[in-house]
Design an enzyme around this catalytic site. Structure first.
Site, PDB file in Angstrom:
ATOM      1  N   SER A 107       2.770  -6.865   7.331  1.00 56.01           N
ATOM      2  CA  SER A 107       1.571  -6.223   7.341  1.00 56.01           C
ATOM      3  C   SER A 107       1.037  -6.016   5.941  1.00 56.01           C
ATOM      4  O   SER A 107       0.361  -7.029   5.099  1.00 56.01           O
ATOM      5  CB  SER A 107       2.047  -4.799   7.842  1.00 56.01           C
ATOM      6  OG  SER A 107       0.740  -3.928   8.086  1.00 56.01           O
ATOM      7  N   ASP A 243      -6.001  -5.576   6.986  1.00 56.93           N
ATOM      8  CA  ASP A 243      -4.635  -5.799   6.425  1.00 56.93           C
ATOM      9  C   ASP A 243      -4.047  -6.999   6.699  1.00 56.93           C
ATOM     10  O   ASP A 243      -4.688  -7.836   7.164  1.00 56.93           O
ATOM     11  CB  ASP A 243      -3.612  -4.485   6.865  1.00 56.93           C
ATOM     12  CG  ASP A 243      -3.313  -4.724   8.240  1.00 56.93           C
ATOM     13  OD1 ASP A 243      -4.078  -5.408   9.006  1.00 56.93           O
ATOM     14  OD2 ASP A 243      -2.093  -4.176   8.722  1.00 56.93           O
ATOM     15  N   ASP A 245      -1.974  -8.474   8.371  1.00 55.34           N
ATOM     16  CA  ASP A 245      -1.717  -8.984   9.940  1.00 55.34           C
ATOM     17  C   ASP A 245      -2.902  -8.705  10.756  1.00 55.34           C
ATOM     18  O   ASP A 245      -2.707  -8.917  12.159  1.00 55.34           O
ATOM     19  CB  ASP A 245      -0.283  -8.613  10.522  1.00 55.34           C
ATOM     20  CG  ASP A 245      -0.373  -6.999  10.757  1.00 55.34           C
ATOM     21  OD1 ASP A 245      -0.863  -6.324  10.074  1.00 55.34           O
ATOM     22  OD2 ASP A 245       0.499  -6.683  11.804  1.00 55.34           O
ATOM     23  N   ASP A 247      -4.147  -5.836  12.048  1.00 50.29           N
ATOM     24  CA  ASP A 247      -4.009  -4.901  13.120  1.00 50.29           C
ATOM     25  C   ASP A 247      -4.713  -3.500  12.698  1.00 50.29           C
ATOM     26  O   ASP A 247      -4.879  -2.648  13.589  1.00 50.29           O
ATOM     27  CB  ASP A 247      -2.701  -4.670  13.821  1.00 50.29           C
ATOM     28  CG  ASP A 247      -1.818  -4.182  12.585  1.00 50.29           C
ATOM     29  OD1 ASP A 247      -2.002  -3.871  11.568  1.00 50.29           O
ATOM     30  OD2 ASP A 247      -0.501  -3.550  13.048  1.00 50.29           O
TER      31      ASP A 247
END
Length: 352
Positions: A107, A243, A245, A247
């Site tokens: 992340s 961010d 990843d 999400d």
């Protein structure tokens, strides 16, 4: 016979830590993959197929291979989609013939870290109970030496997610509008600009050139101030900071003001309430949301449901109580319009 693996513990969002160090060393990862394969045998279909994806870190390949060795030892089919956002992977798991998904990502953490997030066949993160079952299985896994595991590489699968958004927002026309995208040099680097251009937007990119070691390095959702001048310079209607990843997203409005997750939730809640579409007039937030959101909700006649930190807890409350909007101050915004209940920075941007 290999020695038992040390204790593996799930955190608030999967397993995360420095790449190469336990539990992200090849031996432990192999055991984790095998444990997942064994666990899936009790979850449903005899034919097990797991979808893997990653956020572009240089350590992703090593982790993918180690997990695949364990999965292959349990006769699990492994499909790798490559660079992809976490919500896109969850969507493909849910709509494809996959029994589980694994996102290789840390992340917002620096490139030296990595992690793994697990999704069930419905595209939802594993429950606490399921994670505990895996934790108990992992130490008992024994893997004999093996060669390269069979991995089916299918990068074209991401097109299914692009078509999903294209159909969901088919009336959205961004022709001639400037939008700045900062994908944190992560998983949305190709996907986010491509989808926005599909709707006709003129996309200005920054933080969209991943090289395996520059993810979250002064860019992305942790550094939204870095795109303020770009938004102003290009007279953009919106700046999007994802961010690593993808999400979650933090946004910069057309005047150059940074808007966090609490502000985005309020805007969405008021819009849904005005249309009579906000379930039970309730917003689900975590204990990290600020007092300003609480007071604003009270002012507009909205209720708040408070959960522990973590988008998984927000999604669980939404699922259990029939709410359709929730999120975190950090930028995870969760809608239940398609039953996904997965934070998605790009989906949120299209809603805005």
């Amino acid at each position: 016979m290999t020695a038992p693996a040390g204790p593996v513990r799930f955190g608030t969002d999967g397993i995360r830590g420095p790449s190469g160090a336990p539990p992200l060393d090849p031996e432990t990862l192999g055991k984790i993959g095998a444990a997942l394969g064994i666990w899936l045998e009790g979850e449903g279909p005899e034919r097990k197929q797991v979808l893997l994806g990653d956020d572009g870190r240089s350590s992703a390949g090593t982790i993918r291979t180690a997990l695949a060795r364990g999965l292959a030892a349990t006769e699990t089919i492994i499909v790798d989609v490559g660079l992809i956002t976490t919500p896109a992977l969850a969507h493909l798991v849910r709509t494809g013939r996959f029994t589980a998904g694994i996102m290789i990502s840390a992340s917002h953490n620096p490139a030296t870290d990595n992690g793994i997030k697990f999704f069930n066949a419905n595209g939802a993160k594993l429950s606490d109970e399921s994670e505990q079952e895996l934790e108990q299985l992992i130490p008992s896994m024994e893997l004999a030496g093996a060669g390269e595991p069979p991995i089916h590489t299918r990068p074209e699968l991401v097109g299914g997610y692009e078509d999903y958004l294209g159909n969901l927002f088919m009336d959205l026309d961004l022709t001639g509008m400037n939008i700045v995208v900062d994908a944190a040099n992560g998983s949305g680097s190709d996907l986010a600009p491509r989808i926005l251009r599909r709707f006709g937007a003129e996309v200005v990119t920054t933080g969209c050139t991943p090289d395996g070691s520059n993810i979250n390095d002064g860019v992305g959702a942790l550094h939204p101030q870095s795109i303020i001048e770009l938004v102003r310079e290009h007279k953009a209607i919106l700046g999007i900071c994802l961010d690593g990843d993808g999400d979650r997203g933090i946004f910069v409005d057309d005047s150059g003001v940074v808007r966090d997750g609490d502000e985005t939730m309020l805007v969405m809640a008021l819009a849904l309430k005005a249309k009579g579409m906000l379930a039970k007039d309730t917003v689900v937030a975590t204990i990290m949301s600020n007092l300003g959101l609480v007071k604003a909700c009270e002012k507009h006649g909205l209720h708040m449901e408070i959960t522990p930190v973590g988008d998984r807890h927000v999604a669980e409350a939404m699922r259990n109580h029939g709410f359709n909007l929730g999120g975190e101050q950090s930028g995870h915004i969760i809608f239940s319009s398609d039953g996904a209940l997965t934070g998605d920075g790009l989906f949120t941007a299209l809603q805005l």
